[in-house]
Write a protein that holds these residues in place. Structure first.
Motif, PDB file in Angstrom:
ATOM      1  N   ILE A 186       9.160   3.898  13.499  1.00 10.81           N
ATOM      2  CA  ILE A 186       8.507   5.192  13.335  1.00 10.81           C
ATOM      3  C   ILE A 186       7.528   5.156  12.162  1.00 10.81           C
ATOM      4  CG2 ILE A 186       8.877   7.624  12.766  1.00 10.81           C
ATOM      5  CD1 ILE A 186      11.619   7.355  14.207  1.00 10.81           C
ATOM      6  N   ALA A 187       7.972   4.564  11.042  1.00 12.27           N
ATOM      7  CA  ALA A 187       7.105   4.487   9.860  1.00 12.27           C
ATOM      8  C   ALA A 187       5.857   3.659  10.153  1.00 12.27           C
ATOM      9  CB  ALA A 187       7.877   3.890   8.690  1.00 12.27           C
ATOM     10  N   LYS A 188       6.032   2.567  10.884  1.00 10.68           N
ATOM     11  CA  LYS A 188       4.887   1.725  11.224  1.00 10.68           C
ATOM     12  C   LYS A 188       3.922   2.464  12.149  1.00 10.68           C
ATOM     13  CE  LYS A 188       3.676  -2.998  12.466  1.00 10.68           C
ATOM     14  NZ  LYS A 188       4.188  -4.347  12.838  1.00 10.68           N
ATOM     15  N   ALA A 189       4.467   3.322  13.011  1.00  8.16           N
ATOM     16  CA  ALA A 189       3.615   4.128  13.900  1.00  8.16           C
ATOM     17  C   ALA A 189       2.801   5.135  13.091  1.00  8.16           C
ATOM     18  CB  ALA A 189       4.472   4.839  14.939  1.00  8.16           C
ATOM     19  N   ILE A 190       3.403   5.692  12.041  1.00  8.83           N
ATOM     20  CA  ILE A 190       2.667   6.609  11.169  1.00  8.83           C
ATOM     21  C   ILE A 190       1.462   5.893  10.572  1.00  8.83           C
ATOM     22  CG2 ILE A 190       2.763   7.863   8.969  1.00  8.83           C
ATOM     23  CD1 ILE A 190       5.672   8.563   9.627  1.00  8.83           C
ATOM     24  N   LYS A 191       1.691   4.693  10.078  1.00 11.07           N
ATOM     25  CA  LYS A 191       0.588   3.913   9.497  1.00 11.07           C
ATOM     26  C   LYS A 191      -0.472   3.608  10.549  1.00 11.07           C
ATOM     27  CE  LYS A 191      -0.566  -0.548   7.413  1.00 11.07           C
ATOM     28  NZ  LYS A 191      -0.071  -1.890   7.032  1.00 11.07           N
ATOM     29  N   ALA A 192      -0.028   3.235  11.745  1.00 15.53           N
ATOM     30  CA  ALA A 192      -0.953   2.781  12.783  1.00 15.53           C
ATOM     31  C   ALA A 192      -1.920   3.870  13.241  1.00 15.53           C
ATOM     32  CB  ALA A 192      -0.165   2.251  13.983  1.00 15.53           C
ATOM     33  N   MET A 207       5.517  13.829  12.630  1.00 16.50           N
ATOM     34  CA  MET A 207       6.016  12.474  12.404  1.00 16.50           C
ATOM     35  C   MET A 207       6.648  12.350  11.014  1.00 16.50           C
ATOM     36  SD  MET A 207       3.075  10.120  14.217  1.00 16.50           S
ATOM     37  CE  MET A 207       4.148   8.678  14.339  1.00 16.50           C
ATOM     38  N   MET A 208       6.071  13.060  10.041  1.00 11.10           N
ATOM     39  CA  MET A 208       6.643  13.024   8.700  1.00 11.10           C
ATOM     40  C   MET A 208       8.020  13.675   8.655  1.00 11.10           C
ATOM     41  SD  MET A 208       4.654  11.403   6.584  1.00 11.10           S
ATOM     42  CE  MET A 208       5.102  11.975   4.941  1.00 11.10           C
ATOM     43  N   LEU A 209       8.272  14.618   9.569  1.00 10.51           N
ATOM     44  CA  LEU A 209       9.591  15.251   9.621  1.00 10.51           C
ATOM     45  C   LEU A 209      10.699  14.228   9.841  1.00 10.51           C
ATOM     46  CD1 LEU A 209       8.860  18.487  11.692  1.00 10.51           C
ATOM     47  CD2 LEU A 209       9.703  18.388   9.344  1.00 10.51           C
ATOM     48  N   PHE A 210      10.380  13.157  10.542  1.00 11.03           N
ATOM     49  CA  PHE A 210      11.374  12.118  10.791  1.00 11.03           C
ATOM     50  C   PHE A 210      11.776  11.391   9.510  1.00 11.03           C
ATOM     51  CE2 PHE A 210      12.139  11.712  15.289  1.00 11.03           C
ATOM     52  CZ  PHE A 210      11.078  12.368  15.876  1.00 11.03           C
ATOM     53  N   THR A 211      10.922  11.459   8.496  1.00 13.25           N
ATOM     54  CA  THR A 211      11.186  10.691   7.274  1.00 13.25           C
ATOM     55  C   THR A 211      11.974  11.485   6.236  1.00 13.25           C
ATOM     56  OG1 THR A 211       9.224  11.331   5.957  1.00 13.25           O
ATOM     57  CG2 THR A 211       8.906   9.651   7.650  1.00 13.25           C
ATOM     58  N   ASN A 212      12.300  12.742   6.532  1.00 16.53           N
ATOM     59  CA  ASN A 212      12.891  13.625   5.524  1.00 16.53           C
ATOM     60  C   ASN A 212      14.104  13.038   4.814  1.00 16.53           C
ATOM     61  OD1 ASN A 212      11.044  15.649   5.714  1.00 16.53           O
ATOM     62  ND2 ASN A 212      12.366  17.105   6.771  1.00 16.53           N
ATOM     63  N   ALA A 216       0.852  -1.187   0.000  1.00 13.90           N
ATOM     64  CA  ALA A 216       0.000   0.000   0.000  1.00 13.90           C
ATOM     65  C   ALA A 216       0.890   1.239   0.000  1.00 13.90           C
ATOM     66  CB  ALA A 216      -0.905   0.002   1.217  1.00 13.90           C
ATOM     67  N   GLN A 217       0.389   2.332  -0.557  1.00  8.32           N
ATOM     68  CA  GLN A 217       1.179   3.556  -0.695  1.00  8.32           C
ATOM     69  C   GLN A 217       0.523   4.720   0.024  1.00  8.32           C
ATOM     70  OE1 GLN A 217       1.784   4.675  -4.776  1.00  8.32           O
ATOM     71  NE2 GLN A 217       2.979   6.501  -4.298  1.00  8.32           N
ATOM     72  N   MET A 218       1.336   5.415   0.817  1.00 15.72           N
ATOM     73  CA  MET A 218       0.921   6.690   1.406  1.00 15.72           C
ATOM     74  C   MET A 218       1.705   7.776   0.683  1.00 15.72           C
ATOM     75  SD  MET A 218       1.375   8.049   5.315  1.00 15.72           S
ATOM     76  CE  MET A 218       0.907   9.721   5.775  1.00 15.72           C
ATOM     77  N   LEU A 219       1.016   8.611  -0.075  1.00 20.53           N
ATOM     78  CA  LEU A 219       1.655   9.641  -0.883  1.00 20.53           C
ATOM     79  C   LEU A 219       1.275  11.020  -0.344  1.00 20.53           C
ATOM     80  CD1 LEU A 219       3.009  10.952  -3.341  1.00 20.53           C
ATOM     81  CD2 LEU A 219       1.004  10.331  -4.695  1.00 20.53           C
ATOM     82  N   TYR A 220       2.261  11.743   0.149  1.00 16.24           N
ATOM     83  CA  TYR A 220       2.062  13.095   0.687  1.00 16.24           C
ATOM     84  C   TYR A 220       2.595  14.112  -0.308  1.00 16.24           C
ATOM     85  CZ  TYR A 220       2.771  17.250   3.571  1.00 16.24           C
ATOM     86  OH  TYR A 220       2.764  18.538   4.059  1.00 16.24           O
ATOM     87  N   ALA A 221       1.829  15.159  -0.572  1.00 15.98           N
ATOM     88  CA  ALA A 221       2.228  16.177  -1.537  1.00 15.98           C
ATOM     89  C   ALA A 221       2.545  17.487  -0.833  1.00 15.98           C
ATOM     90  CB  ALA A 221       1.114  16.393  -2.555  1.00 15.98           C
ATOM     91  N   GLU A 222       3.605  18.152  -1.263  1.00 18.36           N
ATOM     92  CA  GLU A 222       3.986  19.451  -0.721  1.00 18.36           C
ATOM     93  C   GLU A 222       4.354  20.366  -1.878  1.00 18.36           C
ATOM     94  OE1 GLU A 222       4.102  22.060   2.091  1.00 18.36           O
ATOM     95  OE2 GLU A 222       4.109  20.012   2.811  1.00 18.36           O
ATOM     96  N   GLY A 223       3.770  21.562  -1.937  1.00 19.53           N
ATOM     97  CA  GLY A 223       4.167  22.537  -2.935  1.00 19.53           C
ATOM     98  C   GLY A 223       3.145  22.829  -4.012  1.00 19.53           C
ATOM     99  N   ASP A 224       2.339  21.838  -4.393  1.00 22.56           N
ATOM    100  CA  ASP A 224       1.344  22.059  -5.438  1.00 22.56           C
ATOM    101  C   ASP A 224       0.444  20.836  -5.528  1.00 22.56           C
ATOM    102  OD1 ASP A 224      -0.073  23.223  -7.550  1.00 22.56           O
ATOM    103  OD2 ASP A 224       1.733  23.936  -8.541  1.00 22.56           O
TER     104      ASP A 224
END
Length: 274
Positions: free
Chosen positions: A139-145, A119-124, A43-51
C-alpha cells in the motif's frame, strides 16, 4: 528564541535508515518539538494536519500548510518546525530505486486530493519498518507510485534564503509590515538603493523579483490566518495588505488553485492519532 534541547535518536531518525530496503512509517503529534538539521538515505513524504509546518533547507524556507505534503529527496539536509503543538506529522520514508521518475528527485509541496487522503487513512496505525512483501509495504509503495500522476503542480510555497545581509534587512522589513501596502520604490529609497540596483540584487540573490517575493509572502501569511479560523476573508485580506478582496482572492487562486473561502472551509478528513 532558543530552540528546545533535542536528541536525534529520540526522533527515530537513526531508525529510518537502519533497514535499507524497508519503507519506514512514523506518525506523531509534534508538540513544540523543533527537529534540527538532518538528512536520510531514504526520501521522505511528510504530510501535515492541523497547522503549518516550516521546513528549511540550506537554500530555501518551505511553508507546509495543513492538508498538503512535502516531498524531500534522499540526502537533502533539512530542519522541521511546527507552528503549533497541534500539528500531526505523518511520515513515510522510501528507499531509492533504479530508474525513478524525475518527480522523486526534487523537493516540492503538493495538495492532498481525496484519493491520496483515502490511501493515507490506511497508514494511520502503522509505525516502524514496513517489510517488502507485506500488505502494508504494498500500500505504501502504491502511494509513492501514484504521486507523479496526481501531483502535476509543485505549489510555490517556498521562499529562498537570502545570502546578502543587506537583503536580509529588507526582507525583515517586508515581514514586519505585511499589513501595509509596500511599494518597491519606497523600499529602495528607505534602504538607500536605486530601484534598478535593488531589482538587480533581488534577481541575483533570490532569483526572483521583489513583487514575486512580496506576493508569495503575503499569501503564506494569509494561509496561516485562514488555518487559525479567527478572521473573515475580508479581514485577512486587510491583514496582508490587500484593500480589495477580489484582488486578494484572485492572487490566492493563482498560487493555490482555489479561493480563500474554499480553502478555509475544507474539512480535515484524517483524524488525529493519539
Amino acid at each position: 528564541m532558543e530552540q528546545p534541547t533535542f536528541k536525534v535518536d529520540k526522533y527515530y531518525i537513526e531508525k529510518v535508515d537502519a533497514d535499507k530496503k524497508s519503507i519506514y512509517c512514523h506518525h506523531n503529534i509534534m508538540g513544540e518539538l523543533f527537529v534540527p538539521k538532518h538528512k536520510h538515505e531514504k526520501a521522505q513524504m511528510l504530510y501535515a494536519e492541523g497547522d503549518v509546518v516550516f521546513v528549511t533547507t540550506e537554500t530555501k524556507s518551505y511553508f507546509l500548510p495543513a492538508r498538503h505534503f512535502i516531498w524531500i529527496p534522499a540526502g537533502l539536509e533539512h530542519s522541521i518546525e511546527p507552528k503549533s503543538e497541534q500539528v500531526m506529522m505523518r511520515n513515510l520514508y522510501f528507499p531509492i530505486e533504479n530508474g525513478e521518475d524525475e518527480f522523486y528527485k526534487n523537493e516540492g509541496i503538493y495538495p492532498v486530493n481525496n484519493l491520496l487522503l483515502q490511501m493515507m487513512l490506511f497508514t494511520n496505525r502503522w509505525n516502524g519498518h514496513l517489510e517488502e512483501g507485506t500488505p502494508n509495504f504494498t500500500i505504501a509503495k502504491a502511494i509513492k507510485a501514484i504521486l507523479p500522476q496526481i501531483c502535476p503542480t509543485n505549489l510555490p510555497l517556498e521562499l529562498p534564503q537570502p545570502k546578502d545581509k543587506r537583503l536580509g534587512k529588507i526582507l525583515r522589513h517586508v515581514e514586519n509590515n505585511l499589513g501595509e501596502t509596500i511599494l518597491f520604490s519606497n523600499v529602495a529609497h528607505e534602504f538607500g538603493y536605486s530601484e534598478r540596483s535593488l531589482s538587480r540584487l533581488f534577481q541575483k540573490d533570490l532569483k526572483m523579483s521583489f513583487i514575486q517575493y512580496y506576493t508569495i509572502r503575503r499569501i503564506l501569511k494569509a494561509i496561516e490566518l485562514l488555518l487559525e479560523r479567527k478572521l473573515s476573508v475580508k479581514e485577512i485580506a486587510l491583514e496582508v495588505g490587500y484593500n480589495s478582496v477580489p484582488t486578494f482572492s484572485n492572487t490566492f487562486f493563482k498560487i493555490l488553485g482555489q479561493r480563500p473561502s474554499d480553502y478555509s472551509n475544507r474539512e480535515e478528513i484524517l483524524e488525529q492519532q493519539k
